[in-house]
Design a protein around this motif. Structure first.
Motif, PDB file in Angstrom:
ATOM      1  N   UNK A  13       0.830  -1.202   0.000  1.00 39.54           N
ATOM      2  CA  UNK A  13       0.000   0.000   0.000  1.00 39.54           C
ATOM      3  C   UNK A  13       0.864   1.252   0.000  1.00 39.54           C
ATOM      4  N   UNK A  14       0.304   2.319  -0.517  1.00 40.16           N
ATOM      5  CA  UNK A  14       1.003   3.600  -0.498  1.00 40.16           C
ATOM      6  C   UNK A  14       1.421   3.943   0.929  1.00 40.16           C
ATOM      7  N   UNK A  15       2.648   4.442   1.062  1.00 45.81           N
ATOM      8  CA  UNK A  15       3.196   4.743   2.370  1.00 45.81           C
ATOM      9  C   UNK A  15       3.985   3.605   2.987  1.00 45.81           C
ATOM     10  N   UNK A  16       3.862   2.436   2.395  1.00 44.78           N
ATOM     11  CA  UNK A  16       4.541   1.265   2.912  1.00 44.78           C
ATOM     12  C   UNK A  16       5.988   1.166   2.457  1.00 44.78           C
ATOM     13  N   UNK A  17       6.611   0.043   2.815  1.00 45.28           N
ATOM     14  CA  UNK A  17       8.025  -0.180   2.527  1.00 45.28           C
ATOM     15  C   UNK A  17       8.250  -1.556   1.924  1.00 45.28           C
TER      16      UNK A  17
END
Length: 122
Positions: A13-17
């Motif tokens: 997800x967006x914001x993840x790593x």
């Protein structure tokens, strides 16, 4: 010849790593500058990051500065790309690359991996 095999791609997800790895074989790993490139849907392949033979120098594309970190472990013949704060526009196939010249590693490396898909959902 240098053989490169990437791993670590996936869906996030967006914001993840995510952390990508690239295992090298075939020649003395510490003789080669290492880099990462990517190719998004409908786009040309572009430079992402590179690192010199002993890791003393790193180079980044402007669009990943502060979010991605390239590193290498010469004892393990492996280069890494730590990707934080991922955005949907980071969605691409990520390729590992190698060359004896750090300049060529950043522009037209001799050796390429097969790529690993990274997909960032919004």
């Amino acid at each position: 010849q240098v053989q490169l095999v990437e791993s670590g791609g996936g869906l996030v997800q967006a914001g993840g790593s995510l952390r990508l790895s690239c295992a090298a074989s075939g020649r003395t790993f510490s003789n080669y500058g290492m880099g990462w490139f990517r190719q998004g849907p409908g786009k040309e392949r572009e430079f992402v990051a590179a690192i010199t033979v002993y890791g003393g120098g790193t180079f980044y594309a402007d669009f990943v500065k502060g979010r991605f970190t390239i590193s290498r472990d010469n004892a393990k013949n492996t280069v890494y790309l730590q990707m934080n704060s991922l955005k949907p526009e980071d969605t691409a196939v990520y390729y590992c690359a190698a060359d004896r010249s750090i300049s060529d590693t950043r522009r037209k490396p001799n050796y390429w991996g097969q790529g690993t898909q990274v997909t960032v959902s919004s």
